[in-house]
Design a protein around this motif. Structure first.
Motif, PDB file in Angstrom:
ATOM      1  N   LEU A   1       0.873  -1.172   0.000  1.00 58.44           N
ATOM      2  CA  LEU A   1       0.000   0.000   0.000  1.00 58.44           C
ATOM      3  C   LEU A   1       0.911   1.223   0.000  1.00 58.44           C
ATOM      4  CD1 LEU A   1      -2.772   1.390   0.228  1.00 58.44           C
ATOM      5  CD2 LEU A   1      -2.598   1.165   2.717  1.00 58.44           C
ATOM      6  N   ARG A   2       0.924   1.941  -1.133  1.00 55.63           N
ATOM      7  CA  ARG A   2       1.830   3.085  -1.291  1.00 55.63           C
ATOM      8  C   ARG A   2       1.007   4.369  -1.348  1.00 55.63           C
ATOM      9  NH1 ARG A   2       6.941   3.096  -3.930  1.00 55.63           N
ATOM     10  NH2 ARG A   2       6.374   1.157  -4.977  1.00 55.63           N
ATOM     11  N   MET A   3       1.357   5.334  -0.488  1.00 56.70           N
ATOM     12  CA  MET A   3       0.718   6.644  -0.488  1.00 56.70           C
ATOM     13  C   MET A   3       1.707   7.664  -1.027  1.00 56.70           C
ATOM     14  SD  MET A   3      -1.022   6.548   3.318  1.00 56.70           S
ATOM     15  CE  MET A   3      -2.070   5.184   3.823  1.00 56.70           C
ATOM     16  N   ASN A   4       1.215   8.571  -1.878  1.00 50.98           N
ATOM     17  CA  ASN A   4       2.140   9.515  -2.517  1.00 50.98           C
ATOM     18  C   ASN A   4       2.176  10.880  -1.843  1.00 50.98           C
ATOM     19  OD1 ASN A   4      -0.277  10.670  -3.270  1.00 50.98           O
ATOM     20  ND2 ASN A   4       0.005  10.371  -5.485  1.00 50.98           N
ATOM     21  N   GLY A   5       1.365  11.104  -0.810  1.00 51.85           N
ATOM     22  CA  GLY A   5       1.367  12.384  -0.100  1.00 51.85           C
ATOM     23  C   GLY A   5       0.570  13.466  -0.783  1.00 51.85           C
ATOM     24  N   GLU A   6      -0.056  13.156  -1.935  1.00 49.32           N
ATOM     25  CA  GLU A   6      -0.854  14.142  -2.660  1.00 49.32           C
ATOM     26  C   GLU A   6      -2.314  13.730  -2.731  1.00 49.32           C
ATOM     27  OE1 GLU A   6       0.941  14.712  -6.442  1.00 49.32           O
ATOM     28  OE2 GLU A   6       2.836  15.465  -5.621  1.00 49.32           O
ATOM     29  N   GLY A   7      -2.713  12.826  -1.856  1.00 44.35           N
ATOM     30  CA  GLY A   7      -4.111  12.409  -1.803  1.00 44.35           C
ATOM     31  C   GLY A   7      -4.405  11.135  -2.570  1.00 44.35           C
ATOM     32  N   ASP A   8      -3.402  10.528  -3.190  1.00 42.86           N
ATOM     33  CA  ASP A   8      -3.615   9.299  -3.957  1.00 42.86           C
ATOM     34  C   ASP A   8      -2.863   8.141  -3.309  1.00 42.86           C
ATOM     35  OD1 ASP A   8      -5.168  10.555  -5.905  1.00 42.86           O
ATOM     36  OD2 ASP A   8      -3.375  11.212  -6.996  1.00 42.86           O
ATOM     37  N   TYR A   9      -3.262   6.921  -3.680  1.00 46.80           N
ATOM     38  CA  TYR A   9      -2.615   5.728  -3.142  1.00 46.80           C
ATOM     39  C   TYR A   9      -2.757   4.606  -4.159  1.00 46.80           C
ATOM     40  CZ  TYR A   9      -7.201   3.654  -2.317  1.00 46.80           C
ATOM     41  OH  TYR A   9      -8.449   3.131  -2.496  1.00 46.80           O
ATOM     42  N   THR A  10      -1.939   3.575  -3.985  1.00 49.75           N
ATOM     43  CA  THR A  10      -2.063   2.358  -4.794  1.00 49.75           C
ATOM     44  C   THR A  10      -1.995   1.159  -3.860  1.00 49.75           C
ATOM     45  OG1 THR A  10       0.334   2.289  -5.173  1.00 49.75           O
ATOM     46  CG2 THR A  10      -1.031   3.391  -6.842  1.00 49.75           C
ATOM     47  N   PHE A  11      -2.779   0.147  -4.190  1.00 49.74           N
ATOM     48  CA  PHE A  11      -2.775  -1.101  -3.426  1.00 49.74           C
ATOM     49  C   PHE A  11      -2.557  -2.229  -4.440  1.00 49.74           C
ATOM     50  CE2 PHE A  11      -4.870  -4.822  -1.557  1.00 49.74           C
ATOM     51  CZ  PHE A  11      -4.276  -4.846  -0.306  1.00 49.74           C
ATOM     52  N   GLU A  12      -1.427  -2.930  -4.307  1.00 46.65           N
ATOM     53  CA  GLU A  12      -1.093  -3.914  -5.315  1.00 46.65           C
ATOM     54  C   GLU A  12      -0.300  -5.068  -4.706  1.00 46.65           C
ATOM     55  OE1 GLU A  12       1.271  -1.739  -8.076  1.00 46.65           O
ATOM     56  OE2 GLU A  12       2.717  -1.096  -6.580  1.00 46.65           O
ATOM     57  N   LYS A  13      -0.255  -6.157  -5.443  1.00 48.86           N
ATOM     58  CA  LYS A  13       0.509  -7.325  -5.018  1.00 48.86           C
ATOM     59  C   LYS A  13       1.981  -7.096  -5.334  1.00 48.86           C
ATOM     60  CE  LYS A  13       0.587 -12.376  -5.394  1.00 48.86           C
ATOM     61  NZ  LYS A  13       0.455 -12.566  -3.929  1.00 48.86           N
ATOM     62  N   ILE A  14       2.844  -7.513  -4.402  1.00 54.50           N
ATOM     63  CA  ILE A  14       4.294  -7.390  -4.622  1.00 54.50           C
ATOM     64  C   ILE A  14       4.757  -8.596  -5.444  1.00 54.50           C
ATOM     65  CG2 ILE A  14       6.551  -7.294  -3.518  1.00 54.50           C
ATOM     66  CD1 ILE A  14       5.270  -5.996  -1.105  1.00 54.50           C
ATOM     67  N   LEU A  15       5.130  -8.340  -6.684  1.00 49.38           N
ATOM     68  CA  LEU A  15       5.567  -9.430  -7.554  1.00 49.38           C
ATOM     69  C   LEU A  15       7.049  -9.697  -7.413  1.00 49.38           C
ATOM     70  CD1 LEU A  15       3.554  -8.441 -10.765  1.00 49.38           C
ATOM     71  CD2 LEU A  15       2.945 -10.117  -9.003  1.00 49.38           C
ATOM     72  N   LYS A  16       7.824  -8.653  -7.190  1.00 46.00           N
ATOM     73  CA  LYS A  16       9.271  -8.827  -7.068  1.00 46.00           C
ATOM     74  C   LYS A  16       9.845  -7.665  -6.251  1.00 46.00           C
ATOM     75  CE  LYS A  16      11.970  -8.171 -10.593  1.00 46.00           C
ATOM     76  NZ  LYS A  16      12.714  -8.337 -11.877  1.00 46.00           N
ATOM     77  N   ALA A  17      10.699  -8.005  -5.297  1.00 41.05           N
ATOM     78  CA  ALA A  17      11.323  -6.983  -4.459  1.00 41.05           C
ATOM     79  C   ALA A  17      12.366  -6.222  -5.252  1.00 41.05           C
ATOM     80  CB  ALA A  17      11.974  -7.630  -3.234  1.00 41.05           C
TER      81      ALA A  17
END
Length: 630
Positions: A607-623
């Motif tokens: 779960l990544r937040m960009n600090g500008e009001g948006d976010y993404t929720f995704e599966k980690i495929l590769k570190a």
């Protein structure tokens, strides 16, 4: 977890607008003796004296009986003193010796009564303090209000002082006020009656009239000591807070070499306190001059007038005929009457000048009652925060509430992420974490990570949307700086459980030692008394060791979900790997808030937040490659 019905009722209560009268009363200045003070004092009085069958009432009865006994003893002592003086003037040695012996015997019940007065008065203070402390603790330590009062609501700057020192001062002031009012009133009634028999009703009437006029005058010239007391307590709390900050952040201050800055801050805070105390002392100095002139020296003039009534008054001929112009009898009556008159003057004087004591009580009442109001507001989900500075971010209606539901996993449905100042960081976030979905949360500072995990832990109010989460026992939180209470080494691992709860969990000391070995803290097992070693572990252990103890605590509780907030920032990568691997082996679903990319490989979703009001929720495929190489 509260039900939907309970939450709706709490939400409706929080939306209600306070009446104009209530707003006006809350906005009144602190420490004023008015109807607001009496209303607040009455509500607090009902807390410390819950019923007429309470132990406080029994103590009040004992105190009242002792006060009555003390007044009668004072009257009788005046008679004894008069007899002793008569024996001296008439040179009657036998009567003098008998009077002295009787006076010595009289000292036994008198001393007992005086000691009983002190005991009952101090015991009443303790009872009031205990009752009010228990009342506030039941609210303060319920529904995480102890967290909300500092992190969500900032009306009370120093709750520790309010709940300790201010309560003690309020209880002492109230207890003393009862004695300082009831005894003088009792003395006035009984002594006036006795003096009326001896010198006529003109005597006590003149004394009471003098103090009545004096009291009206003092009422208009007396400063508002209640306000001064309330402000002094606030400044005392501010000064104490400076020293608390210095102790709590001593390491950071030492690293920054901030001693000079802290010294200036502490000295400035104390100077402000010192100036206020000096101002209060000056006010008391001038007030003391008027008090002494009116209630002491003015009363002496009236007193001599009253004492001269038997000899110079309208019934002087009748009196002189009864004493047959015997100087010893006149002197006896003078000493007896003067003793009673002095006691009467003191009693009336205490009533007149006790207005300052009422003002002191008003000051303490305003401080203590403010705690009661804030605790009640927080209990109903109403928060008030004085926002410092401005922000260009959109604000939210903080009276709106979302709904918490109990479920097997963690689900956010259209949940706004809001900062403590009411700034809207993310308009609506949606994601779901079920058992086995290890989640990594990242983003820049101020993007809402802290608000997010506080909502997960039900620490933060929900300003909209729905959150499904398991029970509190199924979610465990590990912060970057774990809390290690003073206690045994065992207490650090099983906190907040006790030994009985530990046994119910079928956990043994042997298993606890195994947990310490996993986090490589076995050196403490053989040190001192082992698990029974009692210490201030927060001072004993280093930062990395504290984080390892916190992970051992997680292994002990073995919840379904663990929220880990930068909890491995002070440990090596090897220890970090052991702790995360063992957590997953225990079946704990990890939700990590961190900037460290080395932790990605232990998680399945991001779960990544960009600090500008948006976010993404995704599966980690590769570190990231940098992580793969570690």
């Amino acid at each position: 977890m509260e039900s939907e019905k309970e939450h709706r009722s709490s939400t409706e209560a929080s939306k209600k607008k306070p009446s104009k009268t209530k707003v006006r009363e809350r906005n009144k200045s602190k420490g004023t003796v008015d109807k607001v003070f009496f209303r607040r004092a009455w509500k607090l009085l009902k807390i410390v004296i819950p019923s007429w069958k309470s132990y406080e009432v029994l103590n009040l009865v004992g105190l009242s009986i002792t006060l009555v006994a003390r007044t009668f003893l004072s009257i009788y002592q005046a008679t004894i003193n008069g007899g002793t003086v008569k024996a001296i003037v008439s040179r009657d040695f036998k009567a003098f010796v008998g009077s002295v012996i009787f006076l010595w015997l009289f000292s036994i019940p008198a001393s007992t009564v005086n000691s009983a007065l002190d005991y009952f008065n101090k015991n009443l203070t303790m009872l009031f303090r205990r009752r009010l402390t228990q009342h506030f603790n039941s609210k303060y330590l319920d529904k995480m209000i102890y967290y909300q009062i500092c992190n969500l609501d900032n009306r009370i700057k120093n709750p520790d002082q309010r709940l300790t020192q201010d309560i003690e001062k309020w209880a002492t002031s109230l207890s003393n006020l009862y004695s300082n009012f009831s005894k003088p009133l009792l003395d006035i009634v009984l002594l006036s009656r006795k003096l009326a028999e001896l010198v006529g009703w003109e005597g006590p009437a003149m004394m009471i009239a003098w103090y009545f006029v004096s009291g009206i005058f003092i009422r208009f010239i007396t400063p508002t000591f209640g306000k001064l007391v309330a402000k002094q307590q606030d400044l005392e709390g501010k000064f104490r807070s400076c020293h608390s900050d210095l102790l709590n952040h001593s390491e950071e201050i030492a690293f920054y070499n901030g001693a000079r800055w802290e010294r200036k801050r502490i000295n400035n805070t104390y100077d402000e306190l010192h100036q206020h105390i000096s101002k209060t002392m000056g006010a008391r100095f001038y007030q003391g001059i008027f008090d002494s002139m009116i209630t002491k020296y003015g009363a002496v003039l009236v007193g001599y007038t009253v004492l001269g009534l038997p000899v110079f008054g309208r019934n002087s001929e009748q009196y002189l005929s009864t004493v047959s112009d015997d100087p010893s009898q006149i002197f006896r009556d003078y000493i007896r009457n003067s003793g009673m008159l002095i006691s009467l003057a003191k009693a009336i004087g205490r009533i007149v000048v006790s207005y300052k004591e009422v003002q002191n009580l008003a000051g303490y009442t305003s401080l203590v009652y403010e705690v009661e109001e804030v605790l009640c507001d927080l209990d109903q989900g109403t928060y008030k925060r004085h926002i410092v500075g401005g922000s260009d971010k959109e604000k939210v209606d903080m009276s709106q509430r979302g709904t918490y539901f109990e479920g097997d996993g963690i689900t956010f449905e259209d949940v706004p992420i809001v900062s403590p100042n009411g700034d809207l960081l993310i308009r609506a976030i949606n994601f779901e974490v079920t058992t086995g979905m290890n989640l990594f949360i990242t983003g820049p500072n101020g993007c809402g990570k802290s608000s997010l995990f506080r909502i997960m832990g039900a620490l933060w109010p929900l300003f909209g949307g729905k959150v499904h989460r398991p029970s509190n026992e199924a979610i465990f939180y590990i912060p970057q700086r774990p809390y290690l209470p003073t206690g045994t080494l065992r207490d650090q691992i099983i906190y907040p459980h006790n030994k009985l709860q530990m046994r119910k969990k079928r956990m043994t000391d042997k298993k606890l030692k195994e947990l310490l070995k996993i986090v490589q803290l076995e050196k403490y097992i053989d040190k001192g008394k082992g698990l029974d070693e009692f210490a201030n572990w927060n001072a004993v252990m280093a930062g990395g060791e504290k984080q390892r103890i916190a992970m051992a605590r997680l292994f002990y509780h073995k919840p379904k979900f663990a929220i880990l907030d930068e909890c491995t920032s002070s440990v090596s990568l090897d220890i970090e790997r052991i702790m995360y691997t063992h957590s997953k082996d225990l079946g704990i679903t990890l939700i990590t808030v961190s900037h460290r990319p080395t932790l990605w490989k232990y998680h399945d979703y991001l779960l990544r937040m960009n600090g500008e009001g948006d976010y993404t929720f995704e599966k980690i495929l590769k570190a990231p490659k940098a992580v793969q190489n570690n």
